[in-house]
Design a protein around this motif. Structure first.
Motif, PDB file in Angstrom:
ATOM      1  N   ALA A   1     -27.431  10.804 -28.181  1.00  0.00           N
ATOM      2  CA  ALA A   1     -28.630  11.447 -27.634  1.00  0.00           C
ATOM      3  C   ALA A   1     -28.674  11.307 -26.113  1.00  0.00           C
ATOM      4  CB  ALA A   1     -29.884  10.838 -28.252  1.00  0.00           C
ATOM      5  N   GLY A   2     -28.322  10.113 -25.625  1.00  0.00           N
ATOM      6  CA  GLY A   2     -28.300   9.899 -24.176  1.00  0.00           C
ATOM      7  C   GLY A   2     -27.268  10.765 -23.486  1.00  0.00           C
ATOM      8  N   ALA A   3     -26.095  10.887 -24.103  1.00  0.00           N
ATOM      9  CA  ALA A   3     -25.049  11.737 -23.527  1.00  0.00           C
ATOM     10  C   ALA A   3     -25.517  13.187 -23.475  1.00  0.00           C
ATOM     11  CB  ALA A   3     -23.767  11.615 -24.350  1.00  0.00           C
ATOM     12  N   GLY A   4     -26.216  13.609 -24.530  1.00  0.00           N
ATOM     13  CA  GLY A   4     -26.768  14.965 -24.538  1.00  0.00           C
ATOM     14  C   GLY A   4     -27.778  15.166 -23.420  1.00  0.00           C
TER      15      GLY A   4
ATOM     16  N   ASN B   1     -37.083  24.768 -20.343  1.00  0.00           N
ATOM     17  CA  ASN B   1     -36.582  24.374 -21.663  1.00  0.00           C
ATOM     18  C   ASN B   1     -35.540  23.266 -21.567  1.00  0.00           C
ATOM     19  OD1 ASN B   1     -38.205  26.170 -23.023  1.00  0.00           O
ATOM     20  ND2 ASN B   1     -36.678  27.804 -23.066  1.00  0.00           N
ATOM     21  N   LEU B   2     -34.661  23.392 -20.575  1.00  0.00           N
ATOM     22  CA  LEU B   2     -33.637  22.359 -20.405  1.00  0.00           C
ATOM     23  C   LEU B   2     -34.283  21.017 -20.064  1.00  0.00           C
ATOM     24  CD1 LEU B   2     -30.931  24.349 -18.397  1.00  0.00           C
ATOM     25  CD2 LEU B   2     -30.749  23.524 -20.755  1.00  0.00           C
ATOM     26  N   GLY B   3     -35.304  21.059 -19.218  1.00  0.00           N
ATOM     27  CA  GLY B   3     -36.010  19.831 -18.866  1.00  0.00           C
ATOM     28  C   GLY B   3     -36.673  19.188 -20.075  1.00  0.00           C
ATOM     29  N   ASN B   4     -37.265  20.033 -20.909  1.00  0.00           N
ATOM     30  CA  ASN B   4     -37.883  19.506 -22.125  1.00  0.00           C
ATOM     31  C   ASN B   4     -36.849  18.900 -23.068  1.00  0.00           C
ATOM     32  OD1 ASN B   4     -40.494  20.212 -21.376  1.00  0.00           O
ATOM     33  ND2 ASN B   4     -40.389  22.243 -22.297  1.00  0.00           N
ATOM     34  N   TRP B   5     -35.698  19.547 -23.156  1.00  0.00           N
ATOM     35  CA  TRP B   5     -34.615  19.018 -23.992  1.00  0.00           C
ATOM     36  C   TRP B   5     -34.165  17.653 -23.478  1.00  0.00           C
ATOM     37  CZ3 TRP B   5     -32.490  19.580 -28.553  1.00  0.00           C
ATOM     38  CH2 TRP B   5     -32.680  20.764 -29.252  1.00  0.00           C
ATOM     39  N   ARG B   6     -34.011  17.543 -22.168  1.00  0.00           N
ATOM     40  CA  ARG B   6     -33.599  16.260 -21.600  1.00  0.00           C
ATOM     41  C   ARG B   6     -34.625  15.172 -21.916  1.00  0.00           C
ATOM     42  NH1 ARG B   6     -33.134  16.154 -15.301  1.00  0.00           N
ATOM     43  NH2 ARG B   6     -35.357  16.531 -15.592  1.00  0.00           N
ATOM     44  N   THR B   7     -35.895  15.486 -21.744  1.00  0.00           N
ATOM     45  CA  THR B   7     -36.951  14.509 -22.030  1.00  0.00           C
ATOM     46  C   THR B   7     -36.917  14.091 -23.502  1.00  0.00           C
ATOM     47  OG1 THR B   7     -38.343  15.511 -20.308  1.00  0.00           O
ATOM     48  CG2 THR B   7     -39.433  14.060 -21.898  1.00  0.00           C
ATOM     49  N   GLY B   8     -36.757  15.081 -24.381  1.00  0.00           N
ATOM     50  CA  GLY B   8     -36.712  14.788 -25.816  1.00  0.00           C
ATOM     51  C   GLY B   8     -35.514  13.942 -26.196  1.00  0.00           C
ATOM     52  N   LEU B   9     -34.349  14.268 -25.638  1.00  0.00           N
ATOM     53  CA  LEU B   9     -33.148  13.496 -25.933  1.00  0.00           C
ATOM     54  C   LEU B   9     -33.251  12.076 -25.378  1.00  0.00           C
ATOM     55  CD1 LEU B   9     -30.474  16.267 -25.289  1.00  0.00           C
ATOM     56  CD2 LEU B   9     -30.924  15.123 -27.483  1.00  0.00           C
ATOM     57  N   LEU B  10     -33.868  11.938 -24.228  1.00  0.00           N
ATOM     58  CA  LEU B  10     -34.095  10.602 -23.676  1.00  0.00           C
ATOM     59  C   LEU B  10     -35.057   9.802 -24.555  1.00  0.00           C
ATOM     60  CD1 LEU B  10     -34.302  11.133 -19.805  1.00  0.00           C
ATOM     61  CD2 LEU B  10     -32.904   9.438 -20.990  1.00  0.00           C
ATOM     62  N   ALA B  11     -36.039  10.496 -25.120  1.00  0.00           N
ATOM     63  CA  ALA B  11     -36.972   9.822 -26.026  1.00  0.00           C
ATOM     64  C   ALA B  11     -36.233   9.318 -27.266  1.00  0.00           C
ATOM     65  CB  ALA B  11     -38.095  10.778 -26.428  1.00  0.00           C
TER      66      ALA B  11
ATOM     67  N   VAL C   1     -35.657   0.059 -21.648  1.00  0.00           N
ATOM     68  CA  VAL C   1     -36.403   0.074 -20.384  1.00  0.00           C
ATOM     69  C   VAL C   1     -35.937   1.228 -19.493  1.00  0.00           C
ATOM     70  CG1 VAL C   1     -36.866  -1.176 -18.242  1.00  0.00           C
ATOM     71  CG2 VAL C   1     -36.872  -2.400 -20.432  1.00  0.00           C
ATOM     72  N   VAL C   2     -34.623   1.350 -19.342  1.00  0.00           N
ATOM     73  CA  VAL C   2     -34.066   2.415 -18.497  1.00  0.00           C
ATOM     74  C   VAL C   2     -34.376   3.789 -19.085  1.00  0.00           C
ATOM     75  CG1 VAL C   2     -31.927   3.417 -17.593  1.00  0.00           C
ATOM     76  CG2 VAL C   2     -32.242   0.934 -17.591  1.00  0.00           C
ATOM     77  N   GLY C   3     -34.239   3.906 -20.398  1.00  0.00           N
ATOM     78  CA  GLY C   3     -34.541   5.179 -21.050  1.00  0.00           C
ATOM     79  C   GLY C   3     -36.001   5.560 -20.887  1.00  0.00           C
TER      80      GLY C   3
ATOM     81  N   VAL D   1     -29.717  10.213 -13.479  1.00  0.00           N
ATOM     82  CA  VAL D   1     -29.076   8.906 -13.290  1.00  0.00           C
ATOM     83  C   VAL D   1     -29.569   7.911 -14.337  1.00  0.00           C
ATOM     84  CG1 VAL D   1     -28.889   6.927 -11.736  1.00  0.00           C
ATOM     85  CG2 VAL D   1     -28.659   9.246 -10.826  1.00  0.00           C
ATOM     86  N   LEU D   2     -30.867   7.916 -14.588  1.00  0.00           N
ATOM     87  CA  LEU D   2     -31.438   7.018 -15.596  1.00  0.00           C
ATOM     88  C   LEU D   2     -30.925   7.364 -16.995  1.00  0.00           C
ATOM     89  CD1 LEU D   2     -35.088   6.849 -14.224  1.00  0.00           C
ATOM     90  CD2 LEU D   2     -33.481   4.931 -14.371  1.00  0.00           C
ATOM     91  N   ALA D   3     -30.762   8.658 -17.256  1.00  0.00           N
ATOM     92  CA  ALA D   3     -30.202   9.079 -18.546  1.00  0.00           C
ATOM     93  C   ALA D   3     -28.786   8.549 -18.704  1.00  0.00           C
ATOM     94  CB  ALA D   3     -30.208  10.608 -18.651  1.00  0.00           C
ATOM     95  N   GLY D   4     -28.016   8.594 -17.615  1.00  0.00           N
ATOM     96  CA  GLY D   4     -26.658   8.056 -17.648  1.00  0.00           C
ATOM     97  C   GLY D   4     -26.648   6.555 -17.877  1.00  0.00           C
ATOM     98  N   GLY D   5     -27.581   5.849 -17.233  1.00  0.00           N
ATOM     99  CA  GLY D   5     -27.672   4.400 -17.407  1.00  0.00           C
ATOM    100  C   GLY D   5     -28.061   4.019 -18.825  1.00  0.00           C
ATOM    101  N   ALA D   6     -29.039   4.730 -19.386  1.00  0.00           N
ATOM    102  CA  ALA D   6     -29.474   4.448 -20.757  1.00  0.00           C
ATOM    103  C   ALA D   6     -28.346   4.715 -21.746  1.00  0.00           C
ATOM    104  CB  ALA D   6     -30.687   5.311 -21.103  1.00  0.00           C
ATOM    105  N   THR D   7     -27.574   5.761 -21.484  1.00  0.00           N
ATOM    106  CA  THR D   7     -26.440   6.096 -22.355  1.00  0.00           C
ATOM    107  C   THR D   7     -25.382   4.998 -22.312  1.00  0.00           C
ATOM    108  OG1 THR D   7     -26.806   8.461 -21.982  1.00  0.00           O
ATOM    109  CG2 THR D   7     -24.653   7.817 -22.842  1.00  0.00           C
ATOM    110  N   ALA D   8     -25.072   4.527 -21.111  1.00  0.00           N
ATOM    111  CA  ALA D   8     -24.072   3.464 -20.960  1.00  0.00           C
ATOM    112  C   ALA D   8     -24.506   2.189 -21.681  1.00  0.00           C
ATOM    113  CB  ALA D   8     -23.844   3.175 -19.477  1.00  0.00           C
ATOM    114  N   LEU D   9     -25.784   1.859 -21.598  1.00  0.00           N
ATOM    115  CA  LEU D   9     -26.293   0.653 -22.250  1.00  0.00           C
ATOM    116  C   LEU D   9     -26.271   0.805 -23.774  1.00  0.00           C
ATOM    117  CD1 LEU D   9     -29.205  -0.086 -19.778  1.00  0.00           C
ATOM    118  CD2 LEU D   9     -27.254  -1.595 -20.215  1.00  0.00           C
ATOM    119  N   SER D  10     -26.587   1.998 -24.254  1.00  0.00           N
ATOM    120  CA  SER D  10     -26.501   2.251 -25.700  1.00  0.00           C
ATOM    121  C   SER D  10     -25.059   2.108 -26.178  1.00  0.00           C
ATOM    122  CB  SER D  10     -27.008   3.663 -26.027  1.00  0.00           C
ATOM    123  OG  SER D  10     -28.373   3.791 -25.747  1.00  0.00           O
TER     124      SER D  10
END
Length: 277
Positions: free
Chosen positions: A57-60, A112-122, A210-212, A239-248
């Motif tokens: 999800a984070g990678a997405g 729409n892309l912004g909403n997708w990013r927010t949802g995937l981060l959630a 936390v980062v996510g 950047v935060l999405a990338g950090g959350a993905t790396a931690l996951s």
């Protein structure tokens, strides 16, 4: 003469009683460890799946966020380039200076892309939170594991001394020796690997949550902001999405390797409890 004949009988009886007591203590101390390890392995397996989903999800979110950034701010840079090429005062410059220019670009190409990013981060954040809870549960079980293995080793050491005495008194110690040989393998297992990897999964998941969470807030603000610093906020969200993905991803690795460490100890537990039964 009567006393000389009677003493070995008494010694043999004492040796049998002592051996039975030692075997009982070993049974009580060592049984059940395999079940505890099985539960820990199950939780680590579930957690591997959970954090794996969070990583995906984070990678997405990263991919969608980059596309969103290019769609929105790429158009702005293209117009700036055309403006500079054509000189000031052309129609593109007039359009760009309209107050609703950014909102129009955002509503058409990036909302729409912004909403997708927010949802995937959630989704990533939820997975990290769940992963932290599961890892914490395994960390608590790890404390119990250390206590129980320590008690088993202590009982096995006592059994070794009893076997020596019982053998000297003419008692058959064949069964007891088999139990000692199997259960004494606990002395050579490295429980610290289970704890370190479990702790690593816990820390990574907590940090990822936390980062996510910060990424969700940044993504939401960037997707609903027309301020001049919107591009910086959007970049921060990526950047935060990338950090959350790396931690996951790190938590997933820790969980997977913890399973491997648990299996090595479980092999000893199964062999020990097999002979105890």
């Amino acid at each position: 003469m009567f006393v000389a004949l009677f003493l070995p009988i008494v010694a043999h009886a004492d040796g049998v009683a002592m051996l039975n007591s030692g075997l009982q203590k070993t049974y009580m101390s060592c049984m059940g460890i395999d079940d505890l390890l099985g539960n820990m392995k199950k939780i680590a397996g579930i957690n591997t799946g959970v954090t794996g989903v969070g990583t995906a999800a984070g990678a997405g979110a990263v991919v969608v966020g980059i596309k969103n950034h290019d769609e929105l701010f790429g158009d702005l840079r293209d117009l700036e380039a055309k403006e500079n090429f054509s000189g000031s005062g052309n129609v593109l410059l007039d359009i760009k200076q309209q107050p609703d220019f950014k909102p129009n670009i955002k509503s058409k190409k990036s909302k729409n892309l912004g909403n997708w990013r927010t949802g995937l981060l959630a989704a990533n954040t939820a997975a990290n939170v769940a992963g932290a809870i599961l890892a914490t549960k395994n960390t608590s079980s790890d404390d119990e594991l250390n206590t129980r293995v320590g008690a088993c080793i202590s009982a096995v050491n006592d059994l070794q001394n009893i076997i020596i005495q019982a053998r000297a008194n003419g008692v058959d110690v064949t069964e007891a020796q088999k139990i000692y040989d199997a259960c004494s393998e606990y002395k050579y297992v490295d429980l610290s690997k289970i704890k370190k990897r479990g702790r690593g999964a816990q820390i990574s998941s907590v940090a990822g949550g936390v980062v996510g969470g910060a990424g969700i807030v940044s993504s939401h603000i960037a997707n609903n902001s027309d301020q001049n610093n919107a591009e910086k906020i959007d970049t921060a969200a990526n950047v935060l999405a990338g950090g959350a993905t790396a931690l996951s991803g790190a938590a997933t690795v820790f969980n997977a390797t913890q399973i491997s460490a648990i299996k090595k100890v479980a092999d000893v537990a199964q062999n020990c409890e097999k002979v105890l039964k």
